[in-house]
Design a protein around this motif. Structure first.
Motif, PDB file in Angstrom:
ATOM      1  N   MET A  64       0.711  -0.843  -0.327  1.00 27.84           N
ATOM      2  CA  MET A  64       0.021   0.005   0.172  1.00 27.84           C
ATOM      3  C   MET A  64       0.878   1.334   0.331  1.00 27.84           C
ATOM      4  SD  MET A  64      -2.557   1.537   2.491  1.00 27.84           S
ATOM      5  CE  MET A  64      -3.937  -0.556   3.110  1.00 27.84           C
ATOM      6  N   LYS A  65       0.161   2.203  -0.843  1.00 30.20           N
ATOM      7  CA  LYS A  65       1.256   3.329  -1.214  1.00 30.20           C
ATOM      8  C   LYS A  65       1.371   4.301   0.544  1.00 30.20           C
ATOM      9  CE  LYS A  65       1.731   7.486  -3.675  1.00 30.20           C
ATOM     10  NZ  LYS A  65       1.544   8.146  -5.784  1.00 30.20           N
ATOM     11  N   LYS A  66       2.182   4.406   1.005  1.00 31.77           N
ATOM     12  CA  LYS A  66       2.554   5.261   2.171  1.00 31.77           C
ATOM     13  C   LYS A  66       1.463   7.305   1.645  1.00 31.77           C
ATOM     14  CE  LYS A  66       5.402   7.217   5.582  1.00 31.77           C
ATOM     15  NZ  LYS A  66       6.422   7.253   6.728  1.00 31.77           N
ATOM     16  N   LYS A  67       0.860   7.640   2.771  1.00 26.37           N
ATOM     17  CA  LYS A  67       0.099   9.081   3.430  1.00 26.37           C
ATOM     18  C   LYS A  67       0.672  10.180   2.869  1.00 26.37           C
ATOM     19  CE  LYS A  67      -3.828  11.080   5.023  1.00 26.37           C
ATOM     20  NZ  LYS A  67      -2.369  12.348   4.983  1.00 26.37           N
ATOM     21  N   THR A  68       1.107  10.941   1.707  1.00 26.26           N
ATOM     22  CA  THR A  68       1.671  11.883   1.592  1.00 26.26           C
ATOM     23  C   THR A  68       1.503  13.154   3.076  1.00 26.26           C
ATOM     24  OG1 THR A  68       2.426  11.489  -0.832  1.00 26.26           O
ATOM     25  CG2 THR A  68       3.048  13.860   0.834  1.00 26.26           C
ATOM     26  N   PRO A  69       2.186  13.293   3.632  1.00 30.84           N
ATOM     27  CA  PRO A  69       1.769  13.822   5.164  1.00 30.84           C
ATOM     28  C   PRO A  69       1.488  15.220   4.468  1.00 30.84           C
ATOM     29  CG  PRO A  69       4.523  13.442   4.795  1.00 30.84           C
ATOM     30  CD  PRO A  69       3.953  12.462   4.334  1.00 30.84           C
ATOM     31  N   THR A  70       0.670  16.095   4.872  1.00 32.13           N
ATOM     32  CA  THR A  70      -0.559  17.133   4.871  1.00 32.13           C
ATOM     33  C   THR A  70       0.279  17.937   5.915  1.00 32.13           C
ATOM     34  OG1 THR A  70      -2.006  17.087   5.788  1.00 32.13           O
ATOM     35  CG2 THR A  70      -1.680  16.214   3.749  1.00 32.13           C
ATOM     36  N   GLN A  71      -0.682  19.892   5.383  1.00 30.14           N
ATOM     37  CA  GLN A  71      -0.325  20.987   6.631  1.00 30.14           C
ATOM     38  C   GLN A  71      -1.386  20.341   7.965  1.00 30.14           C
ATOM     39  OE1 GLN A  71      -1.084  25.168   6.110  1.00 30.14           O
ATOM     40  NE2 GLN A  71       0.252  24.328   3.543  1.00 30.14           N
ATOM     41  N   LYS A  72      -2.162  19.934   7.529  1.00 31.63           N
ATOM     42  CA  LYS A  72      -2.854  19.405   8.371  1.00 31.63           C
ATOM     43  C   LYS A  72      -2.770  18.431   9.235  1.00 31.63           C
ATOM     44  CE  LYS A  72      -7.817  17.850   9.521  1.00 31.63           C
ATOM     45  NZ  LYS A  72      -9.526  17.042   8.552  1.00 31.63           N
ATOM     46  N   ASP A  73      -1.842  17.652   8.901  1.00 29.71           N
ATOM     47  CA  ASP A  73      -0.896  16.459  10.034  1.00 29.71           C
ATOM     48  C   ASP A  73       0.559  17.009  10.409  1.00 29.71           C
ATOM     49  OD1 ASP A  73      -2.516  14.548   8.811  1.00 29.71           O
ATOM     50  OD2 ASP A  73      -1.094  14.011   7.032  1.00 29.71           O
ATOM     51  N   VAL A  74       0.691  18.172   9.628  1.00 27.51           N
ATOM     52  CA  VAL A  74       2.017  18.414  10.784  1.00 27.51           C
ATOM     53  C   VAL A  74       1.395  19.048  11.730  1.00 27.51           C
ATOM     54  CG1 VAL A  74       3.511  20.127  10.899  1.00 27.51           C
ATOM     55  CG2 VAL A  74       3.319  18.855   8.660  1.00 27.51           C
ATOM     56  N   ALA A  75       0.387  19.949  11.614  1.00 21.52           N
ATOM     57  CA  ALA A  75      -0.526  20.647  12.484  1.00 21.52           C
ATOM     58  C   ALA A  75      -0.693  19.899  13.651  1.00 21.52           C
ATOM     59  CB  ALA A  75      -1.295  21.830  12.117  1.00 21.52           C
ATOM     60  N   LYS A  76      -1.214  18.628  13.709  1.00 17.61           N
ATOM     61  CA  LYS A  76      -1.858  17.736  14.143  1.00 17.61           C
ATOM     62  C   LYS A  76      -0.894  17.251  15.177  1.00 17.61           C
ATOM     63  CE  LYS A  76      -4.076  13.666  14.702  1.00 17.61           C
ATOM     64  NZ  LYS A  76      -5.233  12.187  13.775  1.00 17.61           N
ATOM     65  N   PHE A  77       0.403  16.722  14.854  1.00 15.60           N
ATOM     66  CA  PHE A  77       1.714  16.517  14.974  1.00 15.60           C
ATOM     67  C   PHE A  77       2.330  16.794  16.348  1.00 15.60           C
ATOM     68  CE2 PHE A  77       0.944  12.793  12.379  1.00 15.60           C
ATOM     69  CZ  PHE A  77       0.431  11.886  13.092  1.00 15.60           C
TER      70      PHE A  77
END
Length: 330
Positions: free
Chosen positions: A1-14
């Protein structure tokens, strides 16, 4: 399965910060605290986040892309220019998007398509351009630089070599080398580079008492140089010096002199080119020419694009005389 590319939303969450803070960090616009900056940096490094330039362009209305618009890309000088422009754009964090007009299409025909890409600026490198292409850029608020040419009527910036001064220098060098019956072989008569090189050459010869200098003009190609040399010397066999509007024409002229007309270069006819194409330094031609300051011209062009003030600016840079064997130094 292709790994999901992180987004600005992911950066903000983490990172435990707002998405708006991440957006301000990525764009460089707006203030964020040092504590928030450190949190964002740690997460970006951890998840290998890469900002999406297309998304950033959609939000700002302009991409960090400079359009390079060319024609006659088969001329050896233009691939060299393209490589150097691209390298300098990358150095300052910009990307290049190439548009090449192929006959019968012209650069002016291409310009509406170019502007659909919402580029940050446009560099036009072709010799054959009327005013409409550059004017369209200006009307739409896109900075434009005409490279290695200018237009007396078009709007926009321009960067070029001192072609008039180069033509005058060619006249002096050929005369000092001993030529007394000179001719001019040009490209398209209407373009600024050809017009200025011819003008400087003819003006200087007139000052030296030489009028009615024969000339032929058509295009900036090896084939034209080969053909035109035979035509010109059939009408004026006494010619012992040729100034060619670029090195492609000059290389054709040298081959025509040697192989079609049995003339020696430089003993019988001296040949002077312009641009310092890669072909000029080849042992087969060893061409005396004017070297255009390409890297300085590119630096000036990009500077004009990035600090565009809305007023037209024309930069004129001196060329460099390069002596080789086709017209020996005296």
């Amino acid at each position: 399965m292709k790994k999901k590319t992180p987004t600005q939303k992911d950066v903000a969450k983490f990172a435990g910060v707002s998405q708006a803070a991440v957006s301000r960090f990525v764009s460089g616009k707006g203030a964020i605290s040092e504590e928030v900056r450190e949190k964002i940096l740690k997460v970006i490094d951890l998840v290998n986040y890469q900002p999406d330039p297309l998304a950033r362009g959609l939000s700002s209305g302009k991409f960090d892309i400079i359009a390079i618009v060319m024609a006659n890309i088969t001329n050896p000088w233009y691939p060299v220019v393209l490589e150097l422009i691209t390298r300098e754009l990358h150095r300052v964090g910009l990307q290049a998007l190439l548009f090449n007009a192929t006959p019968p299409q012209t650069v002016d025909d291409l310009m509406p398509l170019v502007l659909q890409y919402r580029v940050r600026g446009v560099i036009i490198t072709t010799a054959s351009l009327n005013s409409s292409g550059a004017d369209l850029c200006v009307r739409q608020g896109v900075p434009v630089v005409m490279f290695n040419r200018y237009s007396a009527v078009a709007k926009g910036h321009s960067v070029s070599t001192d072609n008039i001064g180069g033509g005058r220098l060619a006249a002096d060098v050929l005369m000092r080398a001993g030529s007394r019956h000179l001719g001019f072989l040009g490209g398209m008569s209407t373009v600024s580079t050809n017009r200025d090189r011819r003008s400087g050459f003819m003006e200087r010869l007139a000052e030296l008492g030489m009028d009615n200098v024969p000339a032929l003009e058509k295009e900036f190609t090896y084939g034209w140089g080969y053909e035109a040399t035979q035509m010109l010397l059939a009408r004026h066999p006494q010619i012992d010096g040729l100034f060619c509007a670029d090195d492609e024409i000059a290389s054709g002229a040298i081959d025509a002199l040697r192989y079609a007309l049995g003339r020696r270069v430089p003993e019988d006819v001296r040949v002077f080119g312009f641009d310092d194409h890669p072909v000029a330094s080849n042992a087969a031609y060893d061409m005396t020419t004017i070297r255009q300051p390409v890297e300085d011209m590119i630096t000036a062009a990009i500077e004009l694009l990035l600090r565009d003030t809305g007023s037209n600016e024309h930069r004129l840079l001196p060329g460099q005389l390069i002596y080789r064997k086709s017209t020996p130094e005296q």
